[in-house]
Design an enzyme around this catalytic site. Structure first.
Site, mmCIF file in Angstrom:
data_model
loop_
_atom_site.group_PDB
_atom_site.id
_atom_site.type_symbol
_atom_site.label_atom_id
_atom_site.label_comp_id
_atom_site.label_asym_id
_atom_site.label_seq_id
_atom_site.Cartn_x
_atom_site.Cartn_y
_atom_site.Cartn_z
ATOM 1 N N PHE A 145 0.871 -1.192 0.000
ATOM 2 C CA PHE A 145 0.000 0.000 0.000
ATOM 3 C C PHE A 145 0.900 1.231 0.000
ATOM 4 C CE2 PHE A 145 -2.285 3.545 1.731
ATOM 5 C CZ PHE A 145 -3.525 3.460 1.104
ATOM 6 N N ASP A 197 9.319 2.650 1.371
ATOM 7 C CA ASP A 197 8.163 3.416 1.849
ATOM 8 C C ASP A 197 8.048 3.219 3.356
ATOM 9 O OD1 ASP A 197 5.716 4.364 2.628
ATOM 10 O OD2 ASP A 197 4.593 3.475 0.961
ATOM 11 N N LYS A 215 3.221 10.517 8.041
ATOM 12 C CA LYS A 215 2.518 10.107 9.278
ATOM 13 C C LYS A 215 3.128 10.682 10.562
ATOM 14 C CE LYS A 215 0.140 5.946 7.649
ATOM 15 N NZ LYS A 215 -1.271 6.281 7.813
HETATM 16 N N1 PLP Z 1 2.503 4.517 2.251
HETATM 17 C C1 PLP Z 1 2.160 3.765 3.304
HETATM 18 C C2 PLP Z 1 3.020 2.603 3.680
HETATM 19 C C3 PLP Z 1 1.018 4.068 4.050
HETATM 20 O O1 PLP Z 1 0.690 3.302 5.100
HETATM 21 C C4 PLP Z 1 0.223 5.181 3.666
HETATM 22 C C5 PLP Z 1 -1.001 5.507 4.402
HETATM 23 O O2 PLP Z 1 -1.544 4.749 5.137
HETATM 24 C C6 PLP Z 1 0.627 5.946 2.563
HETATM 25 C C7 PLP Z 1 1.764 5.591 1.882
HETATM 26 C C8 PLP Z 1 -0.167 7.141 2.142
HETATM 27 O O3 PLP Z 1 -0.018 8.134 3.089
HETATM 28 P P1 PLP Z 1 -1.094 9.327 3.204
HETATM 29 O O4 PLP Z 1 -2.362 8.730 3.711
HETATM 30 O O5 PLP Z 1 -0.459 10.297 4.155
HETATM 31 O O6 PLP Z 1 -1.238 9.904 1.837
#
Ligand code: PLP
Length: 395
Positions: free
Chosen positions: A140, A225, A254
């Site tokens: 994700f 990520d 986050k």
């Molecule tokens: N990457 C990961 C691993 C995530 O868990 C999330 C969100 O949960 C994102 C990217 C996307 O982040 P945002 O919700 O701040 O756009």
């Protein structure tokens, strides 16, 4: 006292219910205040918050240092585009670079996780002159079109197709699968160290090491990520430290700024800087977010919160594994630091409700996994309450 979990007419008629454009499964609780690891609803109910703003509130809700930093900065300067130099942005970049993995010394600041991913994709395509992005099954990475193209879950993607071309998904935790697909067309491999949204699935260190080596050998970049795993969540400042790898691009968001929206794409030595005019963000690196981020990083480092996450996480994981041995409902317990997943043999929703009734808010990670991502400042006694509530609800 109510559990705060019975739907109330009042909430159904709430302006949010009437005017929001949709997009989230909402729970019938209206949160109005937070302090440390606890949040309060408008009916006076108190919950230990293992949602943590979805792994955001690492230094705790209303962290006094973050509150002071925001308050002071708001009175000085809230907005300052990247067109100008800014004292607080400079101070933050210096602090962040000092904390990043070795060799990472340039950063693109933005406002969310998905923006950090979008930026990383652009840096990767620009640097390599290649287009293919290799992501993982069950990964994700966000909801904007470039990041969504890397996200695996079909139901998130299908209504918005056609997505961005030249993305592939390869089996996670399978070095041979990566070996077979990374080619001279591959701009980047994009991986989470722990797949968070899709069930809290930690990578094997050997898999991440293989990914880093293959990217080096074949001229592709490794995008790690850490939107969910960064800033101490897994027991190290950066989860990639568990595997001893150095990403080419590290995506953060986050937990970065104590709850203030912010994101960052951090560049290693193999990545080319962006020529002026090719990528930017109006709000990216604004002084308010930077002030909050300095306070957050100082809290994490001075209070040794990553170490705390490691100790508390190991303790809770052991408790949960013992519980799993005697609970017919639990299939498996997984996690790293204070990012834990309890996979059930059943749907999680009734259990989330039961936990809320016992004063604990928890997340899902797919239909059958309870995800716990409490603030790293959670007190020992609060963690004990969480463990006891889980034992009662799941035994
Ligand atoms: N990457 C990961 C691993 C995530 O868990 C999330 C969100 O949960 C994102 C990217 C996307 O982040 P945002 O919700 O701040 O756009």
């Amino acid at each position: 006292m109510s559990t705060g979990y019975e739907p109330v007419v009042e909430i159904e008629q709430d302006a949010e219910a009437r005017y929001e454009a949709g997009g989230a499964y909402k729970r019938p609780i209206r949160l109005v205040r937070g302090a440390g690891a606890v949040v309060f609803d408008d009916r006076g109910n108190e919950y230990i918050d293992c949602v943590g703003g979805i792994a955001v509130a690492n230094v705790g809700h209303a962290n006094p240092r973050v509150v002071a930093a925001i308050t002071q900065q708001a009175a000085r300067l809230i907005t300052c585009p990247e067109l100008f130099y800014n004292d607080v942005r400079a101070a933050y970049l210096e602090r962040l670079v000092a904390a990043l993995p070795a060799g990472m010394n340039r950063v693109f600041l933005c406002n969310s996780g998905t923006e950090a991913i979008e930026a990383a994709i652009k840096f990767a395509r620009l640097t390599t002159g290649r287009t293919e992005i290799m992501a993982a099954m069950r990964g994700f990475h966000g909801r904007t079109l470039g990041a969504l193209s890397a996200t695996w879950e079909k139901s998130y993607r299908a209504p918005f197709e056609p997505l961005v071309p030249d993305y592939q998904h390869v089996r996670y935790n399978d070095p041979a699968a990566l070996e077979a697909v990374i080619s001279d067309r591959t701009a980047a491999v994009m991986l989470e160290v722990v797949q968070g949204e899709s069930g809290v699935r930690p990578a094997d260190p050997a898999y991440l090491q293989a990914a880093a080596r293959l990217c080096q050998e074949r001229g592709a970049l490794l995008i790690v990520d850490e939107v969910q795993t960064g800033f101490g969540r897994t027991g190290r400042m950066w989860a990639c430290e568990h595997a001893g790898i150095l990403p080419d691009l590290l995506c953060l968001a986050k937990g970065i700024a104590g709850g203030v929206p912010m994101g960052a794409a951090c560049l290693g030595p193999r990545v080319q800087s962006m020529p002026p005019g090719l990528h930017s963000s109006t709000f990216g690196g604004n002084p308010l977010a930077c002030a909050a981020a300095i306070a957050t990083l100082d809290e994490l480092v001075e209070r040794r919160l990553p170490e705390r996450a490691a100790i508390l996480g190991t303790h809770l994981l052991e408790r949960l594994r013992a519980l799993a041995a005697s609970s017919p409902v639990i299939r498996e317990v997984r996690g790293l630091g204070l990012l834990l997943g309890i996979e059930l043999r059943e749907h999680v929703q009734p259990y989330l409700k039961a936990l809320a009734g016992r004063g604990v808010l928890a997340l899902t990670a797919g239909p059958s996994v309870i995800r716990l991502a409490p603030p790293l400042v959670i007190e020992d006694a609060q963690l004990e309450q969480v463990a006891a509530a889980l034992e009662e609800a799941l035994r």
